[in-house]
Design a protein around this motif. Sequence first.
Motif, PDB file in Angstrom:
ATOM      1  N   ALA B  49       0.855  -1.193   0.000  1.00 17.64           N
ATOM      2  CA  ALA B  49       0.000   0.000   0.000  1.00 17.64           C
ATOM      3  C   ALA B  49       0.891   1.243   0.000  1.00 17.64           C
ATOM      4  CB  ALA B  49      -0.914   0.022   1.221  1.00 17.64           C
ATOM      5  N   VAL B  50       0.348   2.325  -0.543  1.00 20.53           N
ATOM      6  CA  VAL B  50       1.093   3.583  -0.648  1.00 20.53           C
ATOM      7  C   VAL B  50       0.298   4.682   0.052  1.00 20.53           C
ATOM      8  CG1 VAL B  50       2.106   5.273  -2.233  1.00 20.53           C
ATOM      9  CG2 VAL B  50       2.018   2.850  -2.885  1.00 20.53           C
ATOM     10  N   VAL B  51       0.982   5.457   0.896  1.00 19.36           N
ATOM     11  CA  VAL B  51       0.350   6.602   1.553  1.00 19.36           C
ATOM     12  C   VAL B  51       1.079   7.864   1.093  1.00 19.36           C
ATOM     13  CG1 VAL B  51      -0.397   7.603   3.745  1.00 19.36           C
ATOM     14  CG2 VAL B  51      -0.126   5.119   3.538  1.00 19.36           C
ATOM     15  N   ILE B  52       0.334   8.805   0.554  1.00 16.49           N
ATOM     16  CA  ILE B  52       0.908  10.036   0.003  1.00 16.49           C
ATOM     17  C   ILE B  52       0.463  11.208   0.860  1.00 16.49           C
ATOM     18  CG2 ILE B  52       1.045  11.554  -1.998  1.00 16.49           C
ATOM     19  CD1 ILE B  52       0.148   9.271  -3.742  1.00 16.49           C
ATOM     20  N   GLY B  53       1.405  12.082   1.194  1.00 18.16           N
ATOM     21  CA  GLY B  53       1.044  13.288   1.933  1.00 18.16           C
ATOM     22  C   GLY B  53       1.520  14.529   1.214  1.00 18.16           C
ATOM     23  N   GLY B  91       4.528  14.225   8.700  1.00 21.93           N
ATOM     24  CA  GLY B  91       4.544  13.372   9.884  1.00 21.93           C
ATOM     25  C   GLY B  91       3.303  12.504   9.963  1.00 21.93           C
ATOM     26  N   SER B  92       2.149  13.110   9.706  1.00 20.40           N
ATOM     27  CA  SER B  92       0.897  12.349   9.733  1.00 20.40           C
ATOM     28  C   SER B  92       0.928  11.214   8.719  1.00 20.40           C
ATOM     29  CB  SER B  92      -0.288  13.267   9.420  1.00 20.40           C
ATOM     30  OG  SER B  92      -0.297  14.391  10.258  1.00 20.40           O
ATOM     31  N   THR B  93       1.567  11.463   7.577  1.00 22.10           N
ATOM     32  CA  THR B  93       1.647  10.449   6.523  1.00 22.10           C
ATOM     33  C   THR B  93       2.442   9.238   7.013  1.00 22.10           C
ATOM     34  OG1 THR B  93       1.590  12.219   4.897  1.00 22.10           O
ATOM     35  CG2 THR B  93       2.335  10.074   4.111  1.00 22.10           C
ATOM     36  N   ALA B  94       3.554   9.496   7.664  1.00 18.01           N
ATOM     37  CA  ALA B  94       4.350   8.401   8.225  1.00 18.01           C
ATOM     38  C   ALA B  94       3.551   7.647   9.284  1.00 18.01           C
ATOM     39  CB  ALA B  94       5.644   8.954   8.821  1.00 18.01           C
ATOM     40  N   ILE B  95       2.791   8.381  10.079  1.00 18.33           N
ATOM     41  CA  ILE B  95       2.022   7.737  11.148  1.00 18.33           C
ATOM     42  C   ILE B  95       0.895   6.887  10.569  1.00 18.33           C
ATOM     43  CG2 ILE B  95       0.458   8.190  13.073  1.00 18.33           C
ATOM     44  CD1 ILE B  95       2.273  10.545  13.843  1.00 18.33           C
ATOM     45  N   VAL B  96       0.171   7.427   9.591  1.00 14.84           N
ATOM     46  CA  VAL B  96      -0.900   6.635   8.962  1.00 14.84           C
ATOM     47  C   VAL B  96      -0.313   5.350   8.371  1.00 14.84           C
ATOM     48  CG1 VAL B  96      -2.525   6.589   7.030  1.00 14.84           C
ATOM     49  CG2 VAL B  96      -2.432   8.586   8.528  1.00 14.84           C
ATOM     50  N   ALA B  97       0.829   5.476   7.707  1.00 17.03           N
ATOM     51  CA  ALA B  97       1.474   4.291   7.127  1.00 17.03           C
ATOM     52  C   ALA B  97       1.853   3.300   8.227  1.00 17.03           C
ATOM     53  CB  ALA B  97       2.706   4.711   6.329  1.00 17.03           C
ATOM     54  N   SER B  98       2.365   3.817   9.341  1.00 15.41           N
ATOM     55  CA  SER B  98       2.779   2.914  10.422  1.00 15.41           C
ATOM     56  C   SER B  98       1.570   2.187  11.011  1.00 15.41           C
ATOM     57  CB  SER B  98       3.527   3.685  11.521  1.00 15.41           C
ATOM     58  OG  SER B  98       2.638   4.408  12.349  1.00 15.41           O
ATOM     59  N   HIS B  99       0.416   2.869  11.033  1.00 21.02           N
ATOM     60  CA  HIS B  99      -0.778   2.223  11.583  1.00 21.02           C
ATOM     61  C   HIS B  99      -1.270   1.090  10.681  1.00 21.02           C
ATOM     62  CE1 HIS B  99      -1.919   5.929  14.248  1.00 21.02           C
ATOM     63  NE2 HIS B  99      -0.782   5.359  14.591  1.00 21.02           N
ATOM     64  N   LEU B 100      -1.032   1.225   9.385  1.00 15.13           N
ATOM     65  CA  LEU B 100      -1.425   0.137   8.481  1.00 15.13           C
ATOM     66  C   LEU B 100      -0.625  -1.127   8.771  1.00 15.13           C
ATOM     67  CD1 LEU B 100      -1.788   2.104   5.117  1.00 15.13           C
ATOM     68  CD2 LEU B 100      -3.618   1.190   6.552  1.00 15.13           C
ATOM     69  N   VAL B 101       0.605  -0.931   9.244  1.00 12.20           N
ATOM     70  CA  VAL B 101       1.436  -2.082   9.611  1.00 12.20           C
ATOM     71  C   VAL B 101       1.095  -2.549  11.033  1.00 12.20           C
ATOM     72  CG1 VAL B 101       3.793  -2.918   9.994  1.00 12.20           C
ATOM     73  CG2 VAL B 101       3.301  -1.385   8.066  1.00 12.20           C
ATOM     74  N   ARG B 104      -1.806  -4.619  11.357  1.00 10.82           N
ATOM     75  CA  ARG B 104      -1.670  -5.843  10.550  1.00 10.82           C
ATOM     76  C   ARG B 104      -2.590  -5.848   9.330  1.00 10.82           C
ATOM     77  NH1 ARG B 104      -1.492  -8.301  15.977  1.00 10.82           N
ATOM     78  NH2 ARG B 104       0.704  -8.609  16.490  1.00 10.82           N
ATOM     79  N   VAL B 105      -2.939  -4.642   8.842  1.00  7.52           N
ATOM     80  CA  VAL B 105      -3.698  -4.566   7.589  1.00  7.52           C
ATOM     81  C   VAL B 105      -2.760  -4.826   6.415  1.00  7.52           C
ATOM     82  CG1 VAL B 105      -5.011  -3.000   6.085  1.00  7.52           C
ATOM     83  CG2 VAL B 105      -5.412  -3.006   8.558  1.00  7.52           C
ATOM     84  N   HIS B 106      -1.554  -4.282   6.485  1.00  3.18           N
ATOM     85  CA  HIS B 106      -0.551  -4.477   5.426  1.00  3.18           C
ATOM     86  C   HIS B 106       0.799  -4.782   6.067  1.00  3.18           C
ATOM     87  CE1 HIS B 106      -3.341  -3.193   2.383  1.00  3.18           C
ATOM     88  NE2 HIS B 106      -3.524  -2.032   2.984  1.00  3.18           N
ATOM     89  N   THR B 107       1.668  -5.421   5.293  1.00  2.25           N
ATOM     90  CA  THR B 107       2.984  -5.809   5.807  1.00  2.25           C
ATOM     91  C   THR B 107       4.082  -4.841   5.399  1.00  2.25           C
ATOM     92  OG1 THR B 107       2.284  -8.106   5.664  1.00  2.25           O
ATOM     93  CG2 THR B 107       4.639  -7.715   5.924  1.00  2.25           C
ATOM     94  N   ARG B 108       4.012  -4.342   4.159  1.00  2.00           N
ATOM     95  CA  ARG B 108       5.054  -3.417   3.687  1.00  2.00           C
ATOM     96  C   ARG B 108       4.378  -2.197   3.073  1.00  2.00           C
ATOM     97  NH1 ARG B 108       6.995  -8.531   2.584  1.00  2.00           N
ATOM     98  NH2 ARG B 108       5.694  -8.499   0.726  1.00  2.00           N
ATOM     99  N   VAL B 109       4.608  -1.056   3.654  1.00  2.10           N
ATOM    100  CA  VAL B 109       3.921   0.168   3.230  1.00  2.10           C
ATOM    101  C   VAL B 109       4.948   1.235   2.873  1.00  2.10           C
ATOM    102  CG1 VAL B 109       2.275   1.967   3.905  1.00  2.10           C
ATOM    103  CG2 VAL B 109       1.946  -0.388   4.702  1.00  2.10           C
ATOM    104  N   LEU B 110       4.701   1.897   1.746  1.00  2.00           N
ATOM    105  CA  LEU B 110       5.527   3.022   1.310  1.00  2.00           C
ATOM    106  C   LEU B 110       4.807   4.319   1.660  1.00  2.00           C
ATOM    107  CD1 LEU B 110       7.881   4.283  -0.427  1.00  2.00           C
ATOM    108  CD2 LEU B 110       6.355   4.017  -2.404  1.00  2.00           C
ATOM    109  N   ALA B 111       5.489   5.200   2.362  1.00  2.00           N
ATOM    110  CA  ALA B 111       4.931   6.524   2.675  1.00  2.00           C
ATOM    111  C   ALA B 111       5.774   7.588   1.982  1.00  2.00           C
ATOM    112  CB  ALA B 111       4.924   6.754   4.184  1.00  2.00           C
ATOM    113  N   VAL B 112       5.120   8.475   1.268  1.00  2.00           N
ATOM    114  CA  VAL B 112       5.820   9.514   0.491  1.00  2.00           C
ATOM    115  C   VAL B 112       5.159  10.854   0.756  1.00  2.00           C
ATOM    116  CG1 VAL B 112       6.573  10.218  -1.804  1.00  2.00           C
ATOM    117  CG2 VAL B 112       6.138   7.810  -1.349  1.00  2.00           C
ATOM    118  N   MET B 238      -1.104  11.805  16.947  1.00  2.00           N
ATOM    119  CA  MET B 238      -1.571  13.010  16.272  1.00  2.00           C
ATOM    120  C   MET B 238      -2.630  13.658  17.160  1.00  2.00           C
ATOM    121  SD  MET B 238      -1.901  11.900  12.261  1.00  2.00           S
ATOM    122  CE  MET B 238      -2.402  10.192  12.414  1.00  2.00           C
ATOM    123  N   ARG B 239      -2.577  14.978  17.271  1.00  2.00           N
ATOM    124  CA  ARG B 239      -3.576  15.717  18.040  1.00  2.00           C
ATOM    125  C   ARG B 239      -3.883  17.029  17.318  1.00  2.00           C
ATOM    126  NH1 ARG B 239      -3.871  11.696  20.468  1.00  2.00           N
ATOM    127  NH2 ARG B 239      -4.001  11.290  22.719  1.00  2.00           N
TER     128      ARG B 239
END
Lengths: 327, 387
Positions: B49-53, B91-101, B104-112, B238-239
């Motif tokens: 999965a890819v998360v773009i910010g 930062g939020s993009t990295a966090i959203v990507a980390s939550h996907l891992v 356990r929704v995804h195993t390898r996620v790219l955040a850009v 995130m707050r």
Amino acid sequence: MSTQTSQTIQFPYKRTLGPVIGRFFSELTALRIVGIRCGDRVVVPPMEYDPQTGEQLAEHYVEVGPAGTVVSWTWVPEPGPHHPLDRPFAYALVKLDGADTNLLHVLDTGGEDTVSTGMRVAPRWRAEPVGRIDDIEAFVPGETPEGPTAGEPADVRTMEFFSTITYTDVLSPTLERYAASMRAGVITGQRCPRCDRVFLGRGYCSVDALRLGPEHEEALPDHGVVSNYTIVTPTPYPGQKETEPFARASVVLHGDEMVVSQQQIIGVPVADIRVGMRVKAQWFPEAERNAAEISSKGWGTVAGFIEGWVPTGEPDEPAEQFMDRVF
Amino acid sequence: MAHEPVAVVGIGQTKHKKRRDDLSIAGLVREAAQRALDDARLTWTDIDAVVIGKAPDIFEGVMKPELYLADALGGAGKPVFRVHTAGSVGGSTAIVASHLVSSRVHTRVLAVAWEKQSEGNAQFGLGGGKSGSIGAGGAFAPWIRAYIRKSGAPEHIGWQIAVKDRQNALRNPYAHLHLKDISVEKVRESPMMWDPLHFLESCPSSDGAGAIVLTDKAGGLAAAADGRPPAWVLGTSMRSEPSSFNGRDPIRPQAGVDCAWDVYRQAGITDPRREIDVAELYVPFSWYEPMWLEGHDLAPVGEGWKMVDRGETAFDGSFPVNPSGGVLSSNPIGASGMLRFLEAALQVRGAAGEHQVDGARVALAQAYGAAAQYFAMWAVGSEPPSG
């Protein structure tokens, strides 16, 4: 009757094309259309990356067309101001000879009954191509391109274009009442019954998330204190009117209630603005007040009703009490 | 259900510049993403999965750029998400990507995350497309005035931070600004842009992108066994809070305090000043360094500037802040938060090169956005989280 406000913003963007799209547009200036080899296919316009695998494509360009075959189309019977032609036309998917993908472009045939899937078309080129997709004005029936003869290709690396958008807002009942009050020269706020804070044209309390209605409204004073400010040295951008440093101040109405942001202080040099300075509103004449700056995306604004704020000459309030209040 | 531990196994960024006229927007994000994949020794097809910010679309005039960029990021047939939380978005993009891992929704996620400021104008965009935009500097300048006055900080603090971060940037080949002859005198004498902020106390406008590859515990351990130690995510948060209400403390926003303590709690940190080795804080204007030191309880209220004055936040100080050069040296807005997050990961991997802080085992990254109202933070460490 509901009030509508409308705002238009426009800006010239400068797109960096990169080597692949840049090459495509450069070739257009020499009346050539190129695709890129992607596996065993030719993709037009060329892509930088294989859409299937994500891999970068080698820059292996292939000239295609200029003629091609209409794969599908849709008729535009009443072109609007943003359409590429001022007469009825079709948007068509054209598979250029030698290409494996379809190019979306404009088809100029004269009438809907002259368009058909499978028809053969060729580009009509702009008289002086500049390296944009509308160097092809349209595709026309037949096998032979129309327009100028080819010259040397230009090196096209960027593309400039204006982007314009017009927003139309229908004001909420809260903002309707706010605008009517402002037209009458009265700033009206809404006081939260739980936290006792006052908000301007917001319709809800930001802290307690309570709806605020007409029953919570009260007239606010049109004088207050400069709580903080900045003096901005303008960095130029298209459409900007300011050329000299200008001040924007926050004004806290009557002691410690609502803050009105980004206000002009009138009648004093920017260097004389101070935190704690007491000011009063300078209203536009009643006939000139308008709600054009009010939008449903923001809160109440005083722009269009209050020109700025004039120092009253009274002694300053203590700065520390106010200086946190900016927005 | 326990969360999956998350490991940062790939890090990439572009050379940040005023104008990357050699690359399209797609080419810019690819430069960072490809480097992150190479670092992770993975290919495009390995990514789930890819998360773009990025920050507002009005900055470059490309609406919904995630659609256009899906091809360039190997997104065909995969979930592609776009994140937008103003300046904190990287930062939020990295966090959203980390939550996907971690979920356990995804195993390898790219955040850009990215921004190509040269294609448009941030001042125009921030002003809603109107004349008279005060920009980010104009928005924050009054609060900086309030901080200076309330804390009693001497005015040289801001100049000192502006010099420190630019000197740190000289160690970072990816940084936009390399001001070899920066000095306190130059900062002081630079034009007043947003009173009381000088030109050289302000961030540049940059084109740039950052990318990270995140994976699960097994992937992190495998990378470690292969001699490529990952950065382990110890806590994320995130707050947000409203921009405007009577009683808000804009110098030490409650959302930032809560965000920090949420991260500290997850990471098992009780004394952040002692237990964190290095911090990458979002400092687009010099005075935000002491404001965030206080805002995240790394210094007592009113004393952040004293830490600065004592040299504790310098590269060789006891609590280095922004060894990368920070936002003051590179500001591709949408990517700026991601750059903080990936720098923290670089530090605990021991992979930061000339800007490596000795002994960095726990690093804090922070980004904030809009009217200092959106916060994104993570803590990363060189050891997997316990428990």
